[in-house]
Each structure stands twice: as C-alpha cells, then as structure tokens.
Scaffold this motif. Structure first.
Motif, PDB file in Angstrom:
ATOM      1  N   ALA A 101       1.208   4.176  -8.544  1.00  0.00           N
ATOM      2  CA  ALA A 101       2.731   5.039  -9.076  1.00  0.00           C
ATOM      3  C   ALA A 101       3.012   5.429  -7.758  1.00  0.00           C
ATOM      4  CB  ALA A 101       1.777   6.956  -8.406  1.00  0.00           C
ATOM      5  N   GLU A 102       3.157   4.446  -6.957  1.00  0.00           N
ATOM      6  CA  GLU A 102       4.312   4.421  -5.435  1.00  0.00           C
ATOM      7  C   GLU A 102       5.588   4.057  -5.969  1.00  0.00           C
ATOM      8  OE1 GLU A 102       4.761   2.272  -1.265  1.00  0.00           O
ATOM      9  OE2 GLU A 102       4.486   5.029  -1.754  1.00  0.00           O
ATOM     10  N   GLU A 103       5.076   2.318  -6.820  1.00  0.00           N
ATOM     11  CA  GLU A 103       5.895   1.457  -7.716  1.00  0.00           C
ATOM     12  C   GLU A 103       6.682   2.112  -9.168  1.00  0.00           C
ATOM     13  OE1 GLU A 103       6.106  -3.534  -9.135  1.00  0.00           O
ATOM     14  OE2 GLU A 103       4.214  -2.317  -8.722  1.00  0.00           O
ATOM     15  N   LYS A 104       6.359   2.984  -9.647  1.00  0.00           N
ATOM     16  CA  LYS A 104       6.355   2.960 -10.983  1.00  0.00           C
ATOM     17  C   LYS A 104       7.282   5.090 -10.760  1.00  0.00           C
ATOM     18  CE  LYS A 104       2.846   1.818 -13.908  1.00  0.00           C
ATOM     19  NZ  LYS A 104       1.506   2.591 -14.740  1.00  0.00           N
ATOM     20  N   GLN A 105       6.913   5.694  -9.257  1.00  0.00           N
ATOM     21  CA  GLN A 105       7.903   6.151  -9.194  1.00  0.00           C
ATOM     22  C   GLN A 105       9.430   5.892  -8.877  1.00  0.00           C
ATOM     23  OE1 GLN A 105       8.383   8.042  -5.204  1.00  0.00           O
ATOM     24  NE2 GLN A 105       7.584   6.305  -4.398  1.00  0.00           N
ATOM     25  N   ILE A 106       9.785   4.679  -9.417  1.00  0.00           N
ATOM     26  CA  ILE A 106      11.312   4.691  -8.815  1.00  0.00           C
ATOM     27  C   ILE A 106      12.387   4.671 -10.022  1.00  0.00           C
ATOM     28  CG2 ILE A 106      13.131   2.170  -8.008  1.00  0.00           C
ATOM     29  CD1 ILE A 106      10.647   1.669  -6.140  1.00  0.00           C
ATOM     30  N   THR A 107      11.358   4.380 -11.262  1.00  0.00           N
ATOM     31  CA  THR A 107      12.201   4.374 -12.442  1.00  0.00           C
ATOM     32  C   THR A 107      11.872   5.760 -13.246  1.00  0.00           C
ATOM     33  OG1 THR A 107      10.587   2.980 -13.890  1.00  0.00           O
ATOM     34  CG2 THR A 107      12.230   2.258 -12.327  1.00  0.00           C
ATOM     35  N   ARG A 108      10.682   6.848 -13.026  1.00  0.00           N
ATOM     36  CA  ARG A 108       9.932   7.541 -13.309  1.00  0.00           C
ATOM     37  C   ARG A 108       9.851   8.819 -12.931  1.00  0.00           C
ATOM     38  NH1 ARG A 108       4.607   5.685 -16.475  1.00  0.00           N
ATOM     39  NH2 ARG A 108       4.642   8.289 -16.855  1.00  0.00           N
ATOM     40  N   PRO A 109      10.668   9.610 -12.633  1.00  0.00           N
ATOM     41  CA  PRO A 109      11.502  10.463 -12.625  1.00  0.00           C
ATOM     42  C   PRO A 109       9.462  11.834 -11.940  1.00  0.00           C
ATOM     43  CG  PRO A 109      13.450  10.414 -13.126  1.00  0.00           C
ATOM     44  CD  PRO A 109      12.212   9.587 -13.962  1.00  0.00           C
TER      45      PRO A 109
ATOM     46  N   GLY B  69       0.940  -0.871   0.148  1.00  0.00           N
ATOM     47  CA  GLY B  69       0.228  -0.300  -0.044  1.00  0.00           C
ATOM     48  C   GLY B  69       0.834   1.368  -0.338  1.00  0.00           C
ATOM     49  N   SER B  70       0.383   2.357  -0.576  1.00  0.00           N
ATOM     50  CA  SER B  70       1.399   3.578  -0.443  1.00  0.00           C
ATOM     51  C   SER B  70       1.139   4.340   0.600  1.00  0.00           C
ATOM     52  CB  SER B  70       0.125   4.364  -1.679  1.00  0.00           C
ATOM     53  OG  SER B  70       1.057   5.618  -1.430  1.00  0.00           O
ATOM     54  N   PHE B  71       2.479   5.150   0.519  1.00  0.00           N
ATOM     55  CA  PHE B  71       2.227   6.033   2.186  1.00  0.00           C
ATOM     56  C   PHE B  71       1.908   6.781   2.142  1.00  0.00           C
ATOM     57  CE2 PHE B  71       4.630  10.245   3.552  1.00  0.00           C
ATOM     58  CZ  PHE B  71       4.886   9.850   4.168  1.00  0.00           C
ATOM     59  N   LEU B  72       0.920   7.253   1.228  1.00  0.00           N
ATOM     60  CA  LEU B  72       0.022   8.186   1.459  1.00  0.00           C
ATOM     61  C   LEU B  72      -1.669   7.844   1.777  1.00  0.00           C
ATOM     62  CD1 LEU B  72       0.112  11.028  -1.447  1.00  0.00           C
ATOM     63  CD2 LEU B  72       0.179  11.731   0.537  1.00  0.00           C
ATOM     64  N   SER B  73      -1.559   6.539   1.320  1.00  0.00           N
ATOM     65  CA  SER B  73      -2.837   5.948   1.329  1.00  0.00           C
ATOM     66  C   SER B  73      -3.593   6.273   3.588  1.00  0.00           C
ATOM     67  CB  SER B  73      -2.733   4.391   1.488  1.00  0.00           C
ATOM     68  OG  SER B  73      -2.565   4.208   0.185  1.00  0.00           O
ATOM     69  N   ALA B  74      -2.489   5.353   4.267  1.00  0.00           N
ATOM     70  CA  ALA B  74      -2.765   5.910   5.753  1.00  0.00           C
ATOM     71  C   ALA B  74      -2.925   7.497   5.408  1.00  0.00           C
ATOM     72  CB  ALA B  74      -1.380   5.162   6.326  1.00  0.00           C
ATOM     73  N   PHE B  75      -2.350   8.118   5.007  1.00  0.00           N
ATOM     74  CA  PHE B  75      -2.547   9.710   5.409  1.00  0.00           C
ATOM     75  C   PHE B  75      -4.339   9.896   4.880  1.00  0.00           C
ATOM     76  CE2 PHE B  75      -0.356  13.792   4.828  1.00  0.00           C
ATOM     77  CZ  PHE B  75      -1.029  14.154   5.602  1.00  0.00           C
ATOM     78  N   LEU B  76      -4.436   9.565   3.505  1.00  0.00           N
ATOM     79  CA  LEU B  76      -5.937   9.985   3.143  1.00  0.00           C
ATOM     80  C   LEU B  76      -6.419   9.346   3.795  1.00  0.00           C
ATOM     81  CD1 LEU B  76      -5.176   9.071  -0.696  1.00  0.00           C
ATOM     82  CD2 LEU B  76      -5.313  11.730   0.317  1.00  0.00           C
TER      83      LEU B  76
END
Length: 1171
Positions: free
Chosen positions: A58-66, A8-15
């Motif tokens: 998005a969290e997975e793709k951010q690693i390769t896509r700035p 789960g995304s870092f932001l999921s818990a924040f949202l």
C-alpha cells in the motif's frame, strides 16, 4: 537480497507498538478484572495483523493511486484511535495500582504487581466510556478497511521485512565540502565585476534550475567572497520564498540595505526610500528562493532597482559523480566496485544534477554492496513519477527507510521551514510520542537520519540542525492532514483527524487564534516552535483553562516562554496520556498537586522558572518520569523519596534541604542518571555515609557534575570527608566544585585516572592552602580557579608527579586565575629532559590577584590571549608568545610600550592611572607601524597621552579611549587611505578639543560613535560625520550639544540609534529636521531642564520604534498631535510630571499613547494585551 532494501511501511512500527500493548500485563489484567470480553481484544489483534501484511504494498502504491493513499490515511486514523484506547486502559490499570499500593509503591512494584481490577467498577467506566462500544467501533472501521484491500488490489507479503544495517555514528557527512563550484563561482564573479561603471543600467545574474540543484550554495559562495565586499558599497540577501508578495519583498530589501525596521504599509514610500538609499551606490542584491515569474510584480520590483538581464550555470556530470561517490563509498573510492560504479552513474544521471538527491541516495546505498540492491534503486518505478514538489530521488530515500525511522522522520513535519532544532529537543519529542525508548536509542535514530542527509548541521548555530526545504516538503507530504501548522487565522482549516499541532508564538497569543482547535479533539501534540527564543509572551487564560483540558489525548504540551503563566489549573491532571510538559521560562510559582496523577509523564521541563521554589510533595508518584529539568529555579529542597523515581535518566539539579526533603542518599537509587547533574547545598549533608550512598562513582553515564556548598564551612575536615565520598566515575567530562570549605582536596581531584575530564572549575574554595595536581589530567582543556584566599604559592604540586605525564597540562587551552587574594608567586615547571608545561595554551587570564609578583611561564608558543587585571605587583614581563593576538591590562599601574608588544597583536586593552606611565605609542616608529596589525585597542587612564596617531594602526577596527585626561587631538597623515575603523568610543577625555579631521572620508567605515564627558569638544569636523554611521551617543558634552543645529544629521541615511544624555541647556527636543527619518531608537536622558517634546522634530520620524525618556524632571508636555504612529515601545522613567499625565485611562495623555504595544512607566509595564 533485493527485499532487504525495502524499508517497511510507516505504520508497521506503529502496529508493533499496539501488538505489544495488547499483550501487556496491564491490559490483559484490566480486561480480566473488568470482566470484559477478551475476544474483542483478540479480534482486534487478528484484524491488525491482516492489515499489517499489505502495508508495504500500500505504501508503494499510494504514490500513484490516491484511493490507496486515502485508505492508508483512514487506516492510520483508526490505529490512532485504537492506540488511544489501549493507552487509557493501561493508564487506568496503573492508576488503580498506584492508589492500591499507596505512596510506598515503587516503580517496579507498580509495573509488575497487578492484582484484581474489579474495584475500579463504575468509576473507570465513566472515565473510559463504554469500552465494548469503543472497541467495536474501532473494529468496524478496521474490518471495513480490510474488506477494501482486495478491491484496491493490495497484496500481502510482497517482500521480506526490512534488513536494517545501522550505519556507525562515525560515518557523518562533512557538509563543508563543496564539489565542482569553483568554475561556476568564478564565472559569476567575472560577470559581477565586468559591469560598465559608466552605465546607468543595473544588471542581474539569475541562477536558475529546479529545487535542490545547489543554487543557494553557489550564491552564498559568491556573496561571502571578500572581493564582493571590496567592490560593492552595499550588499543584501533577501529570501523571497514561494509566496511572492511585492510589498513584503520590497520591505525586506529596504530593511536589509538600511538595517532598520519599516512599519509603513505604503509601497510608494518604501520604493522612494529604497531609491534614495541606492542612489549613486554600487550594490549587490541576492534574491534567494524565487519561484514565481509574474512579470507585473517583477516590473514593479525593478523600478527602484533597474534590473537588466544575465545568464545561468549548471553542475557538470563529472562533479555529480564525485559528490555521489563521496557518500556511497568509503573515502569516495569506487575502484573496487566497478559494477556498482556503472549502476551508480546511471543513478547519478537520473538525479539530474541535484546535490541534495545525490547525497541522499549515496547515503542510502553506503552500506549496500549487492548489485541487485543497487539495480533495484536504479530501475525503480518511482523515478517515473511526476508528483508536485517531491523529487523522485528523495521519495526513494524515504521509501527505503526502516519503518521506525519513517515515523521519526515524519514527525519532523511539526517544524516549519528553516527551523533550527537541537538533537535533544527532537529526541525528547520522539520519546513522548512513543517512537523511541530512551535518549540513547533516540540518539541512534537521529544520527541515522543525519547520515542519510535528512538532517544537516546548521551553518549558523553549530549545535543545531536543519532540514533542507525539499526534505521539509517531503516530511509534510508523508504526514498529510495528521500534522497542522497554525498561523494567522488559519485555524478553520484544521482537520478533525489532525493529531499534531505546531505554531509560532507572538507577543500576545489570544484565544481566538486557537478558535477552531476545539474541533481537533484527538490532538496529541500542542507545541510552539520559535525561530528566535525571545521572552515575554502572553497567552490568554482561556487557552490554558478551557481549551487544553478539552484536548484529553495530548501527549506533548509546550507552553514555554509565556511569562503570563503564573499558575496552572488543576485540570492538568486529567491529561492522562501526557508524556511531555514544557513550562520553561514561564513565571509559574507552584505546580498543582494534580500533576502527580500524570502517571505517563516522562519529560518535565521547568528550566528558568525563576519563581518556582517548591515541587509537589507527591512527585514520587510520577513513576514514568525519566527527564526532569529544574535548572535555574530557586528550589530549596527536593520532594521526599526521589530515589523511587528509578526511571530517571536526566536530573539536572538536586537540592538538599536543611531539615526536610530528599536526602543525598536518594541519588544512590537513581542508577541510570546521565548527562549533567548539579548537587546544591552540600553543607546540609550531616552523615558522610549518606554521601557515599549517593554512589556517584557508579553513575557511568554522568558527563557533567557540579558540587555546591554555601562557602561557609563550620568543619573543614567534615567537608573534606563529604567531597571524598562524592568521587564520581572516571567517565566524567566536566566538573565544577563551588564553595568547598576544606583546607585541601581529596586525592581523587586531579587524579590521572580522570582521563576524560576536559573542563574543571574550582570556585570559592577559600580555605584551601594548596592546589591539587591538575597537570596530570591529560585531556583537560579548560581550567578556572577562582576565589581562593588561602593560596600563597602555586608550585610543583600544581603540575603533578605522575610518571606517565611528560608534559603537564598537555591539552590545556584556557587557564584562568581570579581573586586569589593572598597569592604571591607562581613557580615555573622545571624538569630535566622533559617538555615544557602548557604546550598548547591559547588563553591566559589572571585577574584580581593584588599580591602576585611573579607569574607568566616563559614560553607559551600557542598563546593568543593574555588578560591581566588588577594585579598591581605583577612584574611587567611578557612570555615568548609568537601567536598572540589579544592583550588586556587593567591594573592601574601597568607600563606598556608598544614596541615591546608582538607584531601580530590584534587586540590591546590597557589601563593605567599615573602620570609616570609612558605613552602607549611612545615606542612606536613610523616604520614599525607597518607591522602593527591591532584591530581593537582600549586604553584607560593614560594621562601622558596627548595626541593619538591613527597612522600607526591601519587595520584598527575599534578604538576605545577613556579617562585620558590630557588627550587633545588625533593625528593623521595627508593622503592616507580610508581606515577600517568601525567603532570609536571617547569618554572622560576632558581636554579633547576636536575629532579627527575629514573623518567623513578618512573614517568612512565608522558605524558606531560614542562621546561622553568631553566638555571642550565644540563641534563635529568640517564635512560632518561618516556616511555609514548607524549609532550615535552623546553624553555630557555641553558645547557639542549646543552646536546641534550644525550637525547635518540629515545626511546620515543609515543612522538608526541616537542618544542624548546630561545636558542642562535643552528645553525642547528634538528641533525640526534635526534627526534623520531613518531613526528607529531615540533616547533622551538626564535633560534636567527639558520641558516639552517638539512635534516638528518628531513628525517625520516615521521609522521610530523605541522612545526612551529618562530622568527629565521638568518634562510635562507632550505634543498635542501625539507621538509617531510607528512607535512600538515607550519607556518613561523618573519623569514625575509627565508620568502623572500619562497614567492609564485617567491620564490626560493616555489617549495619545494607548496605541503603543509596550509601555513602561517607572516600575509599571503595560503591554498591548492589557489595554
């Protein structure tokens, strides 16, 4: 099943926090009362939901896509903005309710009884600004980001929400186990010891490999091997780290070898000094964490070291599998999971032999037994990523963390590398940031991260934890620009979107250090984190009065340890988001009343505010407060109505006023209290019913309890009734009772139902005539009984009569009796066919019991320490204690013969006054000396001792002889190998004429020498003092001081401390070339005729940091050339003539000392920031 592994995304818990807030009664009622467009709120909810769906992708793709990473950062920034606005709305709603309900409102009423908010009107609008405008701005940002998600190719719901299987708290990793290093270690040891001693070359053995491979662990194993200490004269460990500064590294090496500070900025001087120290010495130097290979720098560094070349080793795959399996399978046994073992070995291969990665992935997979789940990890695309310093295996471990743990871990970017933190410290910060609700949930999250190897227990302080450097890099990577470490003058680099700021304190934190922090107006955290919690810092008032009030969104504020803070501005009340305020160890005397308007404040830390004597009267308005630490303050009472702070989970102390403040019955309303609680001034409790209403018995989470009276009982029966009413829950682990005035204890004290009690202290109960049945406490490990004046006999009642207890004090490890002034006899435990009492006692202390004649149980098989002090009548019989290693006797009449003592004794302390006492060594024979393993001996007032034979104590490390008035000399056999003695203290030995012959070689390990009031001692032995000496103190040795030109102290390259005290023949000091240049601390005390300081003797002391001049009444002259530039501290005490000439500004010598950062003159202290 595969999707269950996705974290789960870092932001999921924040949202989710925002979704809950938007649906809360506070926000909805506020919108209704203010006639705001609720459609905006609904639109915000819908927009965030549409974003939430693509976060995992998005969290997975951010690693390769700035571009995706930038999109996520923009989204996070907008979410922070929305959260702040909703939090302000909730605050204003709460404030309105508090003002409407008045001081009688309870927490429950405030949270549940929201009426109309129309009365807020224009006032709230001015506080919050245009809510419509702010909401629309946030919505515009979010809608723009939503439109971008398709262009970025982000897909919704690519997998199921995470399935989080919480690992039980019992599955902690044993960090002490190291696999597969024995062969590597021995190979390096062989290389270390195979050097040709006739060669002038110095060799180097590099241990190379990528980060996390275990290079440091291997080096530590070698460095701490006892064979290294035996084969090398000197050894040093220096951490180089990523920034290879040739000057700093050289300085660190020199300081490690010489154990002193060097303040010079001249590299040539450092290298010359290093060369001199290492000349002719066999040394081991470990340079850890070396990243750079700049050959120019290495050539410069090796000039004084003369390094050569060497080889390297690596971890084998077989051992990698053992380490991985240990964390992935119960007991490391994978035999029942052959398919998983096959996949696991492929994962191990991809980890490249990195222990940190192996542990992290093993912990991740520990609760997974699905082949699909393991295969997904093995075939993840993340393995193929090549990105800066973040290992793919660690990325995977983070990627599959549950969303709420990602937030908790990411916050740890606030800590610098190598920072040691405590569990509670971090959990409280998480609570303040809204990551966890309550310390219990925070504890679960913390231990989850420990079990997954994100945190590991510190090798130093076992109560602390630390992150590996690569884990710290990971935290900083995932947190990005939202976290900022302030150091030096780098504040200009802070970004506007930064939310969390941390820094290390200095002696003086000036306002310019925080110059650009004004631009980070959205800061949530302002926190200093210090590797060493030293006292005495100063922070400019511009920071507290001007900067902090402008950081309106702060949730965490720490200003602890700044002793310059004596008050706090009223503007603190404007920090409406504030949840965490730490003012511990400041000099604050009063908290402003405006602090009571911080309705969100959860954590208030005022520990060690030793001038704080009162809390604000409206503390009851802090309705969110759950953690209040007021330990080591001087409060006289608690504010009224403390019982209405029903969210309190931790309250360290409760002070009962005599006629005002909260009554003890207020504690009855605080049902969630846990941890520790100390109740003070119980003599002020008038009504027993009030004590009963405190309901300590119902506080199941309380672990440590202190009950304190003033010790002056007017009515002993009343005090007994009070104590009886304060019976705690049987879950209690530690109990202290001070100053109790009853004549006996209530039944619950010592009752066997308190099976969890491990520590008990009874102090100052001076009217008690008997002890409770404490032997029945089956888990009790530490017992201290002090200041009882009514006890005559400790008998069978002490052991108890509980049938189920076969061995009284079955778990006790430490027992102390102190100041039991009328105590006559200690009756031993007698029971037929039963076991003995104290079966595992390790430490026994009996002190200041002057009438005690019989004591000491006959058999204490595990006793290691026996300490008897001022028990004049106690019979000198020793228990059978085969494990004993330390004995101490101080009672002015003890008769001790060495041959009576156990041969395993490591430390002996004895004190006797009369001439009839046998010599300590009288009973020892030469053959017996071979079995004497004493490492520390302290002897006082043994007047029959004339010659001390060092031969008898080959393993002695510390010797302290005091008031042995007939001691004349030491004896040593010729040909005796060098002894292990490191500390020698000789004082009030009036007839001592000489120190041990050839002590420079026989006592070659000596590092500390103290000589006091030995008037017949005329000189040091031929050959001088030992080479390794670091500390030398000489006091009231007139003849010895008179011979100082022959001391040859220039031959002591390690001497850092020198003190000269009480001599009337010294008029000028120090003489030229008397003291070595290595000196860092010089003290001159009680030199009655000292008139001037000799510049020729001071000029070469380039390392001198501290100079103390004490009680030199004739001293009035300071060198015209001034004092050494290296000085950081100057203390002048009771030198009236010199003090007058050194007065600030107007004193004629002020210009010569004003450069010194710390100056003390009598009662005045001046620090650098005051100049």
């Amino acid at each position: 099943m595969a999707a269950a592994l996705i974290g789960g995304s870092f932001l999921s818990a924040f949202l989710q926090v925002l979704f809950d807030r938007m649906a809360s009664g506070e926000v909805l009622e506020f919108f209704k009362g203010q006639k705001l467009n609720q459609g905006l709120l609904e639109k915000l909810n819908i927009t965030m939901n549409s974003v939430d769906g693509v976060l995992d992708d998005a969290e997975e793709k951010q690693i390769t896509r700035p571009s995706v990473k930038r999109w996520l950062d923009d989204l996070k920034d907008a979410v922070y903005e929305a959260d702040d606005l909703l939090d302000e709305i909730a605050y204003e709603a709460l404030r309105s309710e508090m003002e409407t309900a008045g001081s009688e409102a309870t927490t429950t009423q405030v949270r549940k009884s929201f009426s109309s908010f129309s009365s807020l009107g224009i006032g709230v609008q001015s506080e919050l600004g245009d809510i419509h405008e702010r909401l629309e701005t946030i919505l515009e940002k979010l809608e723009y980001l939503v439109k971008q998600k398709e262009a970025l190719g982000l897909r919704e719901n690519i997998g199921e929400k995470p399935s989080w299987h919480k690992i039980p708290s019992t599955s902690l990793v044993d960090e002490s186990v190291v696999y597969g290093r024995d062969d590597d270690k021995e190979a390096i040891m062989k290389l270390l010891f195979s050097d040709d001693e006739n060669s002038n070359d110095l060799g180097v053995i590099p241990i190379v490999g990528m980060g996390g491979i275990g290079k440091t662990t291997l080096a530590q194993l070698v460095y701490n091997d006892c064979r290294v200490s035996e084969n090398f004269n000197l050894k040093a460990w220096v951490c180089v780290s990523e920034e290879f500064d040739i000057f700093r590294v050289t300085q660190d090496i020199l300081e490690e070898f010489n154990r002193k500070k060097y303040d010079t900025e001249n590299l040539n001087q450092l290298q010359l000094e290093l060369k001199e120290i290492l000349m002719g010495k066999k040394f081991l130097l470990v340079l850890d964490d070396v990243w750079r290979d700049d050959y120019t720098d290495w050539d410069i560094l090796q000039t004084p070291l003369k390094f050569g070349t060497g080889g390297s080793k690596e971890l084998t795959n077989d051992n990698c599998w053992l380490l991985f399996a240990k964390h992935a399978f119960d007991n490391g046994n994978s035999s029942a999971y052959m398919e998983l073992e096959k996949i696991g070995k492929e994962i191990v291969r991809k980890c490249g032999g990195l222990p940190l990665a192996l542990k992290a992935l093993g912990c991740l997979l520990r609760s997974k037994r699905s082949i699909v789940e393991w295969d997904k990890i093995s075939k993840s695309n993340i393995w193929d990523l090549a990105s800066d310093k973040i290992l793919p295996a660690l990325r995977l471990s983070y990627h599959y963390l549950p969303s709420h743990l990602k937030r908790c871990f990411g916050y740890c970017a606030i800590f610098p590398k190598d920072y040691e933190f405590k569990e509670e410290e971090l959990i409280l910060l998480w609570m303040a940031e809204g990551f966890v609700e309550g310390e219990d949930i925070g504890g679960e999250c913390f231990h989850d991260l420990v079990s997954r190897s994100f945190f590991q227990r510190s090798s130093g302080d076992q109560s602390c934890f630390i992150m590996h450097d690569l884990i710290n890099d990971l935290a900083k990577f995932v947190s990005g620009d939202f976290f900022f470490w302030l150091e030096g003058d780098n504040s200009f680099k802070i970004a506007k979107r930064t939310r969390h700021l941390s820094y290390a304190r200095t002696l003086h934190d000036a306002s310019k250090k925080f110059g650009h922090v004004y631009e980070a107006q959205y800061l949530r955290t302002f926190l200093h984190v210090d590797a060493v919690q030293w006292w005495g810092s100063h922070i400019d008032t511009e920071v507290t009065d001007d900067l902090l009030p402008k950081l309106m969104r702060l949730r965490v504020l720490s200003l602890s340890h700044y002793n310059s803070i004596t008050w706090f501005p009223d503007s603190i009340g404007k920090l409406k988001h504030l949840r965490y305020l730490d003012l511990s160890k400041t000099s604050i005397r009063r908290l402003p009343d405006t602090i009571c308007s911080l309705y969100n404040l959860q954590i208030l830390i005022l520990a060690y505010c030793v001038f704080l004597d009162e809390l604000p009267s409206n503390m009851v308005r802090l309705v969110s407060l759950c953690h209040l630490d007021i330990s080591w303050t001087i409060l006289g009472k608690m504010p009224s109505q403390m019982g209405k702070l029903r969210r309190l989970q931790k309250l360290t102390d409760f002070f009962l006023g005599k006629d005002s403040g909260s009554s003890i019955k207020e504690l009855g309303e605080l049902q969630h209290l846990g941890g520790r609680l100390c109740i003070w001034n119980l003599q002020n409790v008038v009504d027993t019913a009030d004590a009963l209403e405190a309901d300590l018995q119902g506080k199941e989470h309380l672990k440590k309890l202190g009950l304190k009276w003033d010790g002056n009982a007017d009515d002993s029966q009343h005090e007994r009734c009070i104590l009886e009413s304060l019976q705690p829950c049987t879950n209690l682990e530690r109990l202290s009772i001070f100053g109790y005035g009853g004549t006996r204890f209530p039944v619950w004290v010592g009752d066997s139902s308190f099976s969890n009690l491990v520590s008990l202290k009874l102090d100052g109960c001076k009217y008690c005539t008997s002890l409770p049945p404490l032997g029945q406490l089956v888990s009790l490990q530490k017992l201290s009984i002090t200041d009882f004046h009514g006890i005559l006999i400790v008998g069978s009642e002490f052991y108890g009569s509980c049938i189920s207890v076969k061995k009284p004090f079955a778990s006790l490890r430490s027992l102390t009796f102190e100041r039991i002034t009328e105590w006559l006899e200690w009756t031993p435990y007698v029971a037929e066919d039963e076991g003995e009492a104290f079966p595992f006692l390790q430490e026994l202390y009996i002190r200041e019991c002057p009438n005690l004649t019989k004591a000491l149980p006959d058999h204490l098989p595990f006793l290691k320490t026996l300490d008897i002090k001022e028990c004049y009548q106690l019979l000198p019989s020793f228990p059978r204690a085969p494990a004993i290693c330390r004995m101490s006797f101080e009672d002015h009449s003890r008769h001790v013969v060495l041959s009576e003592l156990p041969s395993g004794l490591h430390r002996l302390q004895a004190d006797a006054m009369f001439d009839s006492v046998d010599s300590l060594v009288e009973g020892a024979t030469e053959d017996y000396s071979l079995s004497i393993t004493s490492e520390e001996i302290e002897i006082k007032d043994y007047h029959s001792l004339r010659c001390f034979s060092l031969d008898l104590f080959p393993k002695l490390k510390r010797l302290d002889l005091g008031r042995c008035r007939n001691l004349e000399s030491f004896s040593l056999s010729r040909g005796l190998p060098a002894l292990s003695l490191t500390v020698l203290c000789l004082w009030n030995c009036f007839n001592l004429k000489c120190l041990p012959d050839n002590m420079h070689s026989i006592l070659a390990s000596l590092v500390k020498l103290r000589l006091g009031e030995c008037p017949k001692l005329e000189s040091f032995p031929e050959g001088g003092l030992p080479f390794k000496l670091e500390y030398l103190e000489i006091s009231f040795c007139e003849k010895l001081i008179a011979s100082r030109p022959q001391w040859k102290m220039q031959t002591l390259p390690h001497l850092a401390y020198f003190s000269i005290d009480r001599c009337e023949d010294v008029e000028s000091f120090p003489e030229e070339m008397l003291l070595p240049s290595t000196l860092t601390s010089l003290k001159m005390k009680n030199l009655k005729n000292l008139k001037s300081l000799n510049y020729k003797g001071l000029q070469h002391l380039t390392s001198l940091g501290e100079l103390t001049i004490w009680k030199c009444p004739e001293l009035q002259s300071m060198p015209e050339e001034g004092l050494p530039a290296s000085l950081s501290s100057l203390i002048i005490w009771d030198c009236p003539l010199l003090t007058q000439r050194c007065q600030r500004v107007e004193g004629e010598y002020w210009s010569k000392i004003s450069h010194i950062p710390h100056i003390e003159m009598d009662s005045d202290t001046i620090t650098e920031n005051e100049f």
